[in-house]
Scaffold this motif. Sequence first.
Motif, PDB file in Angstrom:
ATOM      1  N   UNK A 111       0.894  -1.262   0.072  1.00 46.99           N
ATOM      2  CA  UNK A 111      -0.292   0.131  -0.146  1.00 46.99           C
ATOM      3  C   UNK A 111       1.207   1.636   0.178  1.00 46.99           C
ATOM      4  N   UNK A 112       2.192   1.740   0.589  1.00 54.42           N
ATOM      5  CA  UNK A 112       2.887   2.260   0.357  1.00 54.42           C
ATOM      6  C   UNK A 112       4.180   2.810  -0.579  1.00 54.42           C
ATOM      7  N   UNK A 113       4.088   1.488  -1.052  1.00 52.99           N
ATOM      8  CA  UNK A 113       4.768   1.904  -2.277  1.00 52.99           C
ATOM      9  C   UNK A 113       3.820   1.236  -3.567  1.00 52.99           C
ATOM     10  N   UNK A 114       3.242   1.416  -4.258  1.00 58.41           N
ATOM     11  CA  UNK A 114       1.568   1.230  -5.460  1.00 58.41           C
ATOM     12  C   UNK A 114       3.017   0.749  -6.022  1.00 58.41           C
ATOM     13  N   UNK A 115       4.004   2.130  -6.672  1.00 51.23           N
ATOM     14  CA  UNK A 115       5.116   1.721  -7.591  1.00 51.23           C
ATOM     15  C   UNK A 115       6.100   0.393  -7.465  1.00 51.23           C
ATOM     16  N   UNK A 116       5.918  -0.449  -6.851  1.00 49.32           N
ATOM     17  CA  UNK A 116       7.069  -1.338  -6.673  1.00 49.32           C
ATOM     18  C   UNK A 116       6.509  -2.764  -7.533  1.00 49.32           C
ATOM     19  N   UNK A 117       7.135  -3.124  -7.737  1.00 50.34           N
ATOM     20  CA  UNK A 117       7.178  -4.458  -8.832  1.00 50.34           C
ATOM     21  C   UNK A 117       6.481  -5.937  -8.020  1.00 50.34           C
ATOM     22  N   UNK A 118       5.474  -5.990  -8.487  1.00 50.49           N
ATOM     23  CA  UNK A 118       4.625  -6.994  -7.894  1.00 50.49           C
ATOM     24  C   UNK A 118       5.441  -8.275  -7.918  1.00 50.49           C
ATOM     25  N   UNK A 119       6.561  -8.629  -9.155  1.00 50.36           N
ATOM     26  CA  UNK A 119       7.119  -9.859  -8.512  1.00 50.36           C
ATOM     27  C   UNK A 119       8.286  -9.699  -7.802  1.00 50.36           C
ATOM     28  N   UNK A 120       8.707  -8.652  -6.844  1.00 52.96           N
ATOM     29  CA  UNK A 120       9.317  -8.084  -5.646  1.00 52.96           C
ATOM     30  C   UNK A 120       8.198  -8.952  -4.624  1.00 52.96           C
ATOM     31  N   UNK A 121       7.033  -8.357  -4.981  1.00 53.06           N
ATOM     32  CA  UNK A 121       6.082  -8.933  -3.413  1.00 53.06           C
ATOM     33  C   UNK A 121       6.117 -10.710  -3.933  1.00 53.06           C
TER      34      UNK A 121
END
Length: 615
Positions: free
Chosen positions: A546-556
């Motif tokens: 939620x804090x980093x919406x631009x974070x890559x989905x692959x990392x999650x």
Amino acid sequence: MVSSGSRLPLSMLLQTKEATDEEPRKASREDWRKAKELEEARKAGNAPAAVDEEGRDINPHIPQYISSAPWYYNTAGPTLKHQRPQDEDKQLSGIDEWYKRGVDTSKALVTKYRKGACENCGAMTHKRVDCMERPRKVGAKFSAKQIAHDEFIQPTIVSDYDGKRDRWAGYDPANHREIVEEYLKIEQAKRELRAQKLKENPDLAEEQDEEGDEDRYVDEVDMPGTKVDSKQRITVRNLRIREDTAKYLRNLDPNSAYYDPKTRSMRDNPTPLLKPEETEFAGENFVRYSGDIQKHAQAQLFAWEAYGKGVDVHVLAEPTKLELLQKEYETKKSQFKDEVKNKVLEQYGGEEHLAVPPKALLLAQTENYVEYSRYGKIIKGQDKPIIRSRFEEDVYINNHTTVWGSYWNNGCWGFKCCESMIKNSYCVGENGKSATTTKPSTETLETSQPAAAAAISQFTKEFAESRTKATEVAVEAGEKQSQIAASSETEEAGRDDSSDSKSDSNSEQEDSKRDRKESKKSKKKRKKEKKRQQRREEKKLRKAAEKNPEKDKLQLALEAEEQSQRRAADLLRQDERKRPYNSMYDVKAPTEEEIEAYMLKRRREEDPMLAFMNK
């Protein structure tokens, strides 16, 4: 003999009657007695023998049925002419005499046309009507060219009863020599071919010797079911090979199928509990109704039905007609079924449901025997084992037109279509080639770094940070587990001391119950703590997303995969009887990011750097 001369034929009697116009005198009893006495005297040698028309004496001891001539010989006295060769037999042809074939080439060739010859070919032995040569445009009568040889003048052959039925009449035994020479040539060619094979491959000599021995002694081998006698070879029916089990030993139950020892037959199935296909012997009735018998029964049924509908046909009298009618009926029947089927499909539809793959593909079951090894390789089977690679072949990913590894440069593999050295990169075609050929300087690369390179560097940094976080979390979890284990050990030690000190008291049972309750409570607390820890980690991941919406989905997805791997490792460390159940696990299809994270995090045993990565 007098008796034979006394009996006159009917023609002679008629002639004498016409000449004298009187009834002939009948032989009296006294004349018959005199003839009998004369015959006895001739046999005894007291009277001279009778003489025939040629002046030859007739033996009086010859029986009457031989000496008496038939009535159509018109004999007036004693004679034996009817027993001697007749004039007709002298006209018969000899055994070596037969019709000649071909033309007579022994005579000199005629160069001039002869009067009375054939006008077409010029031969004297036939006329133009009987000429067998092709009609010439200008006959030999007018051209006097190519006059043909004369045919043989054929003898008039008169054959007797056996000669007319002689199948070898006119056969020349010298023609058999040609057949013998032909077989000798074939045998010689076989020997030469065998010698040539032995020169090319000497190892075949032993095999050919064994085959020759088998062929040599094949006549001496007695087949089962035969009895060899010194005079004749007798074939006996219903004999079995000694190694085969007898019919009456298939089932020793006295209430089973009846065995007739006289004919050695057992018509019923001795093992009715088993299927006929699974048994070696299913009764002689089963054998009788196998093969083409069913086809013959269907033909008989068809003939009866056709005769009932007015078609005159019979199985035994007209088998060809019946077979043709049956084939025509089957073809028309199939055509009618197809027409009905097509009409139904046109009216109601559903043709796509008929295009179903075969049952062997649907059920993955076939009757073909295939034997596999413990590693899954085909050892025996109808199909030869195909050697396949364990890697995927001809799979093009990310818009590439060539496979990974089709390009090599500076010790690195890549794609030939765009000359990219990154395996999971997207193909840009010729633009990628031009980008690799025009290499910018390092200074400009830092300032004008492409978006793909920046994304890759950012991804590698995040991946390194996630790995460090994962290691820290694993260390913390290990420390917590060690603390919990130490506390449990101290508690158990204290309990042991207390139990030893109070061994003589009556409150031991109560203390043990309390200890059990406390151990159960401690286990429940540990489980609750683990669940709380898992929920905290999940909340952290959600908050981070939620804090980093631009974070890559692959990392999650990578972090979630690491968490699941840690959880799996913790479960494997536990005892099998204490592991929780998976009944409440939420099952859903994985996303593309989760699949990619699993592929990146999975353990590859064939990787040579695996041992160094674990360290």
